[in-house]
Write an enzyme that holds these catalytic residues in place. Sequence first.
Site, PDB file in Angstrom:
ATOM      1  N   LYS A  77       0.166   4.284  -0.307  1.00  0.00           N
ATOM      2  CA  LYS A  77      -0.455   5.477   0.307  1.00  0.00           C
ATOM      3  C   LYS A  77      -0.209   6.720  -0.546  1.00  0.00           C
ATOM      4  O   LYS A  77      -0.162   6.621  -1.777  1.00  0.00           O
ATOM      5  CB  LYS A  77       0.052   5.650   1.740  1.00  0.00           C
ATOM      6  CG  LYS A  77      -0.106   4.385   2.566  1.00  0.00           C
ATOM      7  CD  LYS A  77       0.125   4.600   4.032  1.00  0.00           C
ATOM      8  CE  LYS A  77       0.020   3.284   4.758  1.00  0.00           C
ATOM      9  NZ  LYS A  77       0.101   3.398   6.202  1.00  0.00           N
ATOM     10  N   GLU A 120      -6.631   4.406   8.021  1.00  0.00           N
ATOM     11  CA  GLU A 120      -6.487   5.842   7.720  1.00  0.00           C
ATOM     12  C   GLU A 120      -7.765   6.399   7.096  1.00  0.00           C
ATOM     13  O   GLU A 120      -8.133   7.545   7.326  1.00  0.00           O
ATOM     14  CB  GLU A 120      -5.248   6.061   6.825  1.00  0.00           C
ATOM     15  CG  GLU A 120      -3.973   5.938   7.652  1.00  0.00           C
ATOM     16  CD  GLU A 120      -2.777   5.387   6.898  1.00  0.00           C
ATOM     17  OE1 GLU A 120      -2.761   5.398   5.668  1.00  0.00           O
ATOM     18  OE2 GLU A 120      -1.840   4.923   7.587  1.00  0.00           O
ATOM     19  N   SER A 159       3.606  -2.432  10.425  1.00  0.00           N
ATOM     20  CA  SER A 159       5.065  -2.426  10.608  1.00  0.00           C
ATOM     21  C   SER A 159       5.714  -3.767  10.273  1.00  0.00           C
ATOM     22  O   SER A 159       6.684  -4.164  10.924  1.00  0.00           O
ATOM     23  CB  SER A 159       5.427  -1.984  12.027  1.00  0.00           C
ATOM     24  OG  SER A 159       4.947  -0.673  12.260  1.00  0.00           O
ATOM     25  N   ASN A 166       0.876  -1.180   0.000  1.00  0.00           N
ATOM     26  CA  ASN A 166       0.000   0.000   0.000  1.00  0.00           C
ATOM     27  C   ASN A 166       0.910   1.226   0.000  1.00  0.00           C
ATOM     28  O   ASN A 166       1.506   1.542   1.020  1.00  0.00           O
ATOM     29  CB  ASN A 166      -0.891  -0.044   1.260  1.00  0.00           C
ATOM     30  CG  ASN A 166      -1.713   1.223   1.425  1.00  0.00           C
ATOM     31  OD1 ASN A 166      -1.787   2.054   0.516  1.00  0.00           O
ATOM     32  ND2 ASN A 166      -2.335   1.368   2.584  1.00  0.00           N
ATOM     33  N   GLU A 215      -5.173  -5.331  10.696  1.00  0.00           N
ATOM     34  CA  GLU A 215      -4.186  -4.275  10.873  1.00  0.00           C
ATOM     35  C   GLU A 215      -4.450  -3.555  12.192  1.00  0.00           C
ATOM     36  O   GLU A 215      -5.282  -2.625  12.240  1.00  0.00           O
ATOM     37  CB  GLU A 215      -4.292  -3.265   9.727  1.00  0.00           C
ATOM     38  CG  GLU A 215      -4.031  -3.872   8.375  1.00  0.00           C
ATOM     39  CD  GLU A 215      -3.420  -2.848   7.428  1.00  0.00           C
ATOM     40  OE1 GLU A 215      -2.308  -3.089   6.961  1.00  0.00           O
ATOM     41  OE2 GLU A 215      -4.028  -1.792   7.209  1.00  0.00           O
ATOM     42  N   HIS A 220      -9.317   0.828   5.148  1.00  0.00           N
ATOM     43  CA  HIS A 220      -8.017   1.026   5.803  1.00  0.00           C
ATOM     44  C   HIS A 220      -8.214   1.959   6.992  1.00  0.00           C
ATOM     45  O   HIS A 220      -9.041   2.881   6.946  1.00  0.00           O
ATOM     46  CB  HIS A 220      -7.018   1.621   4.800  1.00  0.00           C
ATOM     47  CG  HIS A 220      -5.625   1.651   5.348  1.00  0.00           C
ATOM     48  ND1 HIS A 220      -5.193   2.635   6.205  1.00  0.00           N
ATOM     49  CD2 HIS A 220      -4.582   0.797   5.198  1.00  0.00           C
ATOM     50  CE1 HIS A 220      -3.933   2.385   6.545  1.00  0.00           C
ATOM     51  NE2 HIS A 220      -3.553   1.263   5.947  1.00  0.00           N
ATOM     52  N   GLY A 240       5.039   1.179   4.852  1.00  0.00           N
ATOM     53  CA  GLY A 240       6.376   1.763   4.711  1.00  0.00           C
ATOM     54  C   GLY A 240       7.368   0.878   3.963  1.00  0.00           C
ATOM     55  O   GLY A 240       8.082   1.345   3.063  1.00  0.00           O
ATOM     56  N   GLY A 253       2.522   1.989  10.853  1.00  0.00           N
ATOM     57  CA  GLY A 253       3.452   3.103  10.695  1.00  0.00           C
ATOM     58  C   GLY A 253       4.123   3.535  11.988  1.00  0.00           C
ATOM     59  O   GLY A 253       4.739   4.599  12.056  1.00  0.00           O
TER      60      GLY A 253
HETATM   61  C1  PEP Z   1      -0.650  -0.057   6.296  1.00  0.00           C
HETATM   62  O1  PEP Z   1      -0.864   1.143   6.324  1.00  0.00           O
HETATM   63  O2  PEP Z   1      -1.457  -0.810   5.721  1.00  0.00           O
HETATM   64  C2  PEP Z   1       0.540  -0.560   6.956  1.00  0.00           C
HETATM   65  C3  PEP Z   1       0.570  -1.814   7.316  1.00  0.00           C
HETATM   66  O3  PEP Z   1       1.544   0.346   7.157  1.00  0.00           O
HETATM   67  P1  PEP Z   1       2.995   0.033   7.786  1.00  0.00           P
HETATM   68  O4  PEP Z   1       3.502  -1.230   7.166  1.00  0.00           O
HETATM   69  O5  PEP Z   1       3.824   1.236   7.430  1.00  0.00           O
HETATM   70  O6  PEP Z   1       2.791  -0.112   9.262  1.00  0.00           O
END
Ligand code: PEP
Length: 250
Positions: free
Chosen positions: A11, A97, A212, A9, A167, A95, A234, A173
């Site tokens: 973003k 966010e 993460s 993703n 998640e 998601h 990320g 993040g």
């Molecule tokens: C995400 O936003 O779906 C995600 C898992 O981000 P990160 O890997 O940066 O924690």
Amino acid sequence: MRQSLVAGNWKLNGSLSSISELVSGIREQLSSVKNAELAVCPPYIYLSHVQTLLDGSGISLGAQDCSDQENGAYTGEVAAAMVKEFACKYVIIGHSERRHIYGDTNEKVATKFAHVVKNRLTPILCVGETLQEREDGHTEVVISKQINAVLDLFGIEAFKNAVIAYEPVWAIGTGKVASPTQAQEVHEEIRLTLDAQNKDIAANMRILYGGSMKPENAKELLQQPDIDGGLIGGAALKAEDFIGIALAAN
Ligand code: PEP
């Protein structure tokens, strides 16, 4: 047998040139990935560009969201049918966010889910609890509400080709990652919720972990029986890390 899926993703990141570089980096190392399916989800505006860059690679394309409307006077929205025209296979829905910054409710997420399914795309339905909800012991309740919002409106059949991503919001993040045991507990619970409605759909459902995930922690997470891949934020922005995670899913 569920094939692992590692989906990136991206973003609100990237430019024409940085995305070209990222995809070419991924493609250079792709031959080492034998079993996992890879997908990338760029911002809408780059879907066409990435569609061209991925040509012949076997990597799937996805969108990060879609509208809860089909068409009409909805400035700024992008419909599932539009995304479909750019060879997308997946659409991320719900998601955290979108839920927490843009106010996507469980009901709105369920409507988006239905549009995705209606257009023969595969939804990646994100669910997960905040830190407060976990500390209050509400993880299970929060996640069942998120899943039941879709189940109640559209039934278990809507999940036939879906993917779910667990998640935990506190791990996205932040560099904090759920322990393999914590993640497995929730993944198992999700599968049991589906199993109560349809055993085949539950057994075939790919449940990804997101939060993460990095090459260093991916192996242990992906070894859990109910973790079938990752939704990566990320670490999906670096070809080496993305491929590193895919190798852990091999
Ligand atoms: C995400 O936003 O779906 C995600 C898992 O981000 P990160 O890997 O940066 O924690």
